[in-house]
Design an enzyme around this catalytic site. Sequence first.
Site, short mmCIF file in Angstrom:
data_model
loop_
_atom_site.label_atom_id
_atom_site.label_comp_id
_atom_site.label_asym_id
_atom_site.label_seq_id
_atom_site.Cartn_x
_atom_site.Cartn_y
_atom_site.Cartn_z
N ARG A 1 13.24 4.56 12.64
CA ARG A 1 12.04 5.40 12.63
C ARG A 1 11.17 5.13 13.88
NH1 ARG A 1 9.34 5.07 6.90
NH2 ARG A 1 8.22 6.84 7.82
N ARG B 1 5.28 10.93 -2.47
CA ARG B 1 4.94 10.60 -1.09
C ARG B 1 6.15 10.80 -0.16
NH1 ARG B 1 4.68 4.47 1.24
NH2 ARG B 1 3.96 5.03 3.30
N ASN C 1 8.23 -5.31 -1.09
CA ASN C 1 8.14 -4.22 -0.12
C ASN C 1 6.69 -4.23 0.34
OD1 ASN C 1 7.93 -1.94 1.39
ND2 ASN C 1 9.04 -0.61 -0.05
N HIS D 1 12.89 -2.38 1.92
CA HIS D 1 12.32 -1.10 2.34
C HIS D 1 13.20 0.03 1.83
CE1 HIS D 1 9.54 -3.16 4.95
NE2 HIS D 1 10.56 -3.90 5.36
N GLU E 1 12.86 -9.22 1.56
CA GLU E 1 12.07 -8.07 2.04
C GLU E 1 12.86 -6.79 1.78
OE1 GLU E 1 11.26 -8.41 6.22
OE2 GLU E 1 10.59 -6.32 6.40
N ALA F 1 3.15 -0.71 4.71
CA ALA F 1 2.70 -0.77 6.11
C ALA F 1 2.24 -2.17 6.51
CB ALA F 1 1.57 0.23 6.33
N PRO G 1 0.79 -1.23 0.00
CA PRO G 1 0.00 0.00 0.00
C PRO G 1 0.83 1.29 0.00
CG PRO G 1 -0.15 -1.12 2.13
CD PRO G 1 0.53 -2.07 1.18
N ASN G 2 0.32 2.24 -0.75
CA ASN G 2 0.84 3.61 -0.85
C ASN G 2 2.14 3.71 -1.66
OD1 ASN G 2 -1.26 4.75 0.82
ND2 ASN G 2 -0.26 3.72 2.52
N TYR H 1 11.15 8.55 1.46
CA TYR H 1 11.07 7.57 0.38
C TYR H 1 11.72 8.02 -0.93
CZ TYR H 1 7.78 5.74 3.79
OH TYR H 1 7.22 5.28 4.96
C1 DQA Z 1 8.31 1.17 3.86
C2 DQA Z 1 8.39 1.37 5.37
C3 DQA Z 1 7.04 1.12 6.01
O1 DQA Z 1 7.12 1.33 7.41
C4 DQA Z 1 6.01 2.08 5.44
O2 DQA Z 1 4.73 1.80 5.99
C5 DQA Z 1 5.97 2.07 3.95
C6 DQA Z 1 7.23 2.02 3.22
C7 DQA Z 1 9.65 1.53 3.17
O3 DQA Z 1 9.82 1.16 2.01
O4 DQA Z 1 10.49 2.21 3.75
O5 DQA Z 1 4.92 2.18 3.35
O6 DQA Z 1 8.05 -0.20 3.58
#
Ligand code: DQA
Length: 154
Positions: free
Chosen positions: A108, A18, A75, A101, A99, A78, A10-11, A23
């Site tokens: 964080r 964003r 990735n 990020h 995984e 959240a 998501p997002n 990011y």
């Molecule tokens: C994320 C880190 C997560 O905590 C966050 O909710 C994201 C992006 C990252 O790529 O740094 O949506 O996965």
Amino acid sequence: MADILLLNGPNLNLLGSREPSHYGATSLEHIVASMTASAARDGHQLSALQSNAEHSLIERIHAAAGDGTGIVIINPGAFTHTSIALRDAFLAVAIPFIEVHLSNIYSREAFRKNSYFSDIAMGVVTGFGSLSYQLALRAAIETLAETEQQTKRD
Ligand code: DQA
């Protein structure tokens, strides 16, 4: 047939605009295009899905069990910190995954330090912005090569 599956949660469709301080300024479209090109240079095909819906990601992981996918780069956004259902999907299909990020989730908020994926992932790349994806791809390609060598030896 795509042997590398890239999943984004998501997002992440909003990458580029964003929260750039966390990011970066690179769009997801750009990341996917550059990974697709890098994978192709090494003789691999990459299939990509971004979804804001947990069930779509779960169904794509299920489908990966029968479509020739050798490794998944994800990735989970959240869902990293919330989704036992996605974790269970990986355990169910037993396809190795990495995984990824963009941000360093350990530097964080406290709630980001828990991942439902890290202990069952092959490895975790976190904190290198869009480079995290390229590093994960490099690891994925090396892993596929090792698996192929092993199959030939058996
Ligand atoms: C994320 C880190 C997560 O905590 C966050 O909710 C994201 C992006 C990252 O790529 O740094 O949506 O996965």
